[in-house]
Design a protein around this motif. Structure first.
Motif, PDB file in Angstrom:
ATOM      1  N   ALA A   7       0.834  -1.205   0.000  1.00  0.00           N
ATOM      2  CA  ALA A   7       0.000   0.000   0.000  1.00  0.00           C
ATOM      3  C   ALA A   7       0.866   1.251   0.000  1.00  0.00           C
ATOM      4  O   ALA A   7       1.940   1.280   0.614  1.00  0.00           O
ATOM      5  N   LEU A   8       0.385   2.286  -0.693  1.00  0.00           N
ATOM      6  CA  LEU A   8       1.055   3.586  -0.645  1.00  0.00           C
ATOM      7  C   LEU A   8       0.717   4.231   0.686  1.00  0.00           C
ATOM      8  O   LEU A   8      -0.456   4.375   1.024  1.00  0.00           O
ATOM      9  N   PRO A   9       1.700   4.618   1.480  1.00  0.00           N
ATOM     10  CA  PRO A   9       1.412   5.229   2.777  1.00  0.00           C
ATOM     11  C   PRO A   9       0.569   6.489   2.619  1.00  0.00           C
ATOM     12  O   PRO A   9       0.835   7.334   1.766  1.00  0.00           O
ATOM     13  N   GLY A  10      -0.506   6.576   3.397  1.00  0.00           N
ATOM     14  CA  GLY A  10      -1.345   7.768   3.412  1.00  0.00           C
ATOM     15  C   GLY A  10      -2.252   7.936   2.215  1.00  0.00           C
ATOM     16  O   GLY A  10      -2.917   8.962   2.081  1.00  0.00           O
ATOM     17  N   ASP A  11      -2.316   6.957   1.312  1.00  0.00           N
ATOM     18  CA  ASP A  11      -3.195   7.104   0.151  1.00  0.00           C
ATOM     19  C   ASP A  11      -4.636   6.872   0.586  1.00  0.00           C
ATOM     20  O   ASP A  11      -4.974   5.805   1.088  1.00  0.00           O
ATOM     21  N   PRO A  12      -5.514   7.884   0.407  1.00  0.00           N
ATOM     22  CA  PRO A  12      -6.893   7.751   0.888  1.00  0.00           C
ATOM     23  C   PRO A  12      -7.690   6.661   0.189  1.00  0.00           C
ATOM     24  O   PRO A  12      -8.651   6.150   0.748  1.00  0.00           O
ATOM     25  N   ALA A  13      -7.314   6.281  -1.026  1.00  0.00           N
ATOM     26  CA  ALA A  13      -8.042   5.226  -1.740  1.00  0.00           C
ATOM     27  C   ALA A  13      -7.510   3.841  -1.391  1.00  0.00           C
ATOM     28  O   ALA A  13      -8.038   2.843  -1.865  1.00  0.00           O
ATOM     29  N   GLY A  14      -6.461   3.782  -0.573  1.00  0.00           N
ATOM     30  CA  GLY A  14      -5.876   2.490  -0.231  1.00  0.00           C
ATOM     31  C   GLY A  14      -5.177   1.852  -1.418  1.00  0.00           C
ATOM     32  O   GLY A  14      -5.142   0.638  -1.550  1.00  0.00           O
ATOM     33  N   ALA A  15      -4.618   2.680  -2.310  1.00  0.00           N
ATOM     34  CA  ALA A  15      -3.981   2.174  -3.518  1.00  0.00           C
ATOM     35  C   ALA A  15      -2.723   1.377  -3.191  1.00  0.00           C
ATOM     36  O   ALA A  15      -2.007   1.670  -2.244  1.00  0.00           O
ATOM     37  N   VAL A  16      -2.487   0.366  -4.003  1.00  0.00           N
ATOM     38  CA  VAL A  16      -1.354  -0.528  -3.854  1.00  0.00           C
ATOM     39  C   VAL A  16      -0.446  -0.344  -5.065  1.00  0.00           C
ATOM     40  O   VAL A  16      -0.912  -0.283  -6.201  1.00  0.00           O
ATOM     41  N   LEU A  17       0.845  -0.257  -4.819  1.00  0.00           N
ATOM     42  CA  LEU A  17       1.807  -0.046  -5.883  1.00  0.00           C
ATOM     43  C   LEU A  17       1.765  -1.186  -6.887  1.00  0.00           C
ATOM     44  O   LEU A  17       1.784  -2.352  -6.517  1.00  0.00           O
ATOM     45  N   ALA A  18       1.679  -0.832  -8.155  1.00  0.00           N
ATOM     46  CA  ALA A  18       1.671  -1.812  -9.238  1.00  0.00           C
ATOM     47  C   ALA A  18       2.832  -1.482 -10.178  1.00  0.00           C
ATOM     48  O   ALA A  18       3.732  -0.738  -9.817  1.00  0.00           O
ATOM     49  N   GLU A  19       2.774  -1.999 -11.378  1.00  0.00           N
ATOM     50  CA  GLU A  19       3.820  -1.730 -12.357  1.00  0.00           C
ATOM     51  C   GLU A  19       3.489  -0.473 -13.151  1.00  0.00           C
ATOM     52  O   GLU A  19       2.396   0.068 -13.059  1.00  0.00           O
ATOM     53  N   SER A  20       4.412  -0.014 -13.938  1.00  0.00           N
ATOM     54  CA  SER A  20       4.204   1.066 -14.907  1.00  0.00           C
ATOM     55  C   SER A  20       3.838   2.398 -14.286  1.00  0.00           C
ATOM     56  O   SER A  20       3.063   3.162 -14.859  1.00  0.00           O
ATOM     57  N   GLY A  21       4.325   2.698 -13.101  1.00  0.00           N
ATOM     58  CA  GLY A  21       4.090   4.001 -12.509  1.00  0.00           C
ATOM     59  C   GLY A  21       2.665   4.268 -12.069  1.00  0.00           C
ATOM     60  O   GLY A  21       2.190   5.396 -12.126  1.00  0.00           O
ATOM     61  N   ILE A  22       1.969   3.229 -11.639  1.00  0.00           N
ATOM     62  CA  ILE A  22       0.607   3.397 -11.127  1.00  0.00           C
ATOM     63  C   ILE A  22       0.463   2.673  -9.793  1.00  0.00           C
ATOM     64  O   ILE A  22       1.258   1.811  -9.448  1.00  0.00           O
ATOM     65  N   ALA A  23      -0.579   3.063  -9.087  1.00  0.00           N
ATOM     66  CA  ALA A  23      -1.032   2.326  -7.912  1.00  0.00           C
ATOM     67  C   ALA A  23      -2.520   2.097  -8.134  1.00  0.00           C
ATOM     68  O   ALA A  23      -3.216   2.963  -8.670  1.00  0.00           O
ATOM     69  N   ILE A  24      -3.021   0.954  -7.760  1.00  0.00           N
ATOM     70  CA  ILE A  24      -4.423   0.615  -8.011  1.00  0.00           C
ATOM     71  C   ILE A  24      -5.096   0.244  -6.697  1.00  0.00           C
ATOM     72  O   ILE A  24      -4.501  -0.430  -5.852  1.00  0.00           O
ATOM     73  N   SER A  25      -6.319   0.739  -6.512  1.00  0.00           N
ATOM     74  CA  SER A  25      -7.024   0.436  -5.263  1.00  0.00           C
ATOM     75  C   SER A  25      -7.409  -1.035  -5.248  1.00  0.00           C
ATOM     76  O   SER A  25      -7.768  -1.615  -6.255  1.00  0.00           O
ATOM     77  N   ARG A  26      -7.316  -1.621  -4.073  1.00  0.00           N
ATOM     78  CA  ARG A  26      -7.678  -3.033  -3.929  1.00  0.00           C
ATOM     79  C   ARG A  26      -9.188  -3.216  -3.990  1.00  0.00           C
ATOM     80  O   ARG A  26      -9.673  -4.195  -4.511  1.00  0.00           O
ATOM     81  N   ARG A  27      -9.910  -2.260  -3.439  1.00  0.00           N
ATOM     82  CA  ARG A  27     -11.364  -2.433  -3.333  1.00  0.00           C
ATOM     83  C   ARG A  27     -12.097  -1.389  -4.177  1.00  0.00           C
ATOM     84  O   ARG A  27     -11.575  -0.312  -4.428  1.00  0.00           O
TER      85      ARG A  27
END
Length: 166
Positions: A7-27
């Motif tokens: 998870a990205l610390p402090g990300d309000p959407a609870g996004a998780v680091l993925a590939e290609s310069g993005i983070a995607i929310s789990r839920r």
């Protein structure tokens, strides 16, 4: 610094680091989160039934009343693609980060965590033309892993999640 899958610390959407310069929310976005957006923007709800359906007139459905019980933490359903995109733009303004809907490639990087009824999720990818868009994942109505849907209305088995561009 988080690693892929964390998870990205402090990300309000609870996004998780993925590939290609993005983070995607789990839920998927919840009813409570979407309700805050509607309260602040005054966005009108999309219809949640087929245009030609007599039930659409007799018993209209929308995100507030999809036809079954949901708690506030359940994924919001009965939102059109335009509703989901408007939410992502509003959320970007609220947080100061750039959020958008995932593409099919983005969605494959991290499976969603869906509690309760299985849901498909809106994607940015066009179907046969851009009047249809893809949704990913089987739902309680369909076993298909990916299907094309009309973007002009909501569906009671389709929600959405967000991608944060880093």
């Amino acid at each position: 610094v988080p690693r892929r899958g964390q998870a990205l610390p402090g990300d309000p959407a609870g996004a998780v680091l993925a590939e290609s310069g993005i983070a995607i929310s789990r839920r998927p976005v919840s009813r409570a989160e979407y309700a805050r957006f509607v309260a602040e923007t005054g966005r009108e709800p999309s219809r949640c039934r087929v245009r030609g359906s007599l039930l659409r007139v007799l018993s209209p459905r929308d995100w507030r009343d999809p036809g079954f019980d949901q708690d506030e933490e359940a994924a919001v359903v009965c939102v059109s693609l335009a509703d989901a995109q408007a939410y992502s733009e509003w959320y970007s303004e609220q947080t100061g980060h750039r959020y958008r809907l995932p593409t099919a490639t983005d969605a494959r990087t991290l499976a969603p965590e869906i509690i309760g009824r299985p849901l498909s999720l809106w994607l940015l990818d066009c179907g046969a033309d851009c009047h249809e868009r893809l949704v990913s994942g089987p739902s309680w109505r369909s076993d298909e892993g990916e299907r094309r849907l009309d973007t002009g209305r909501g569906y009671d088995d389709v929600g959405f999640r967000l991608v944060r561009e880093l």
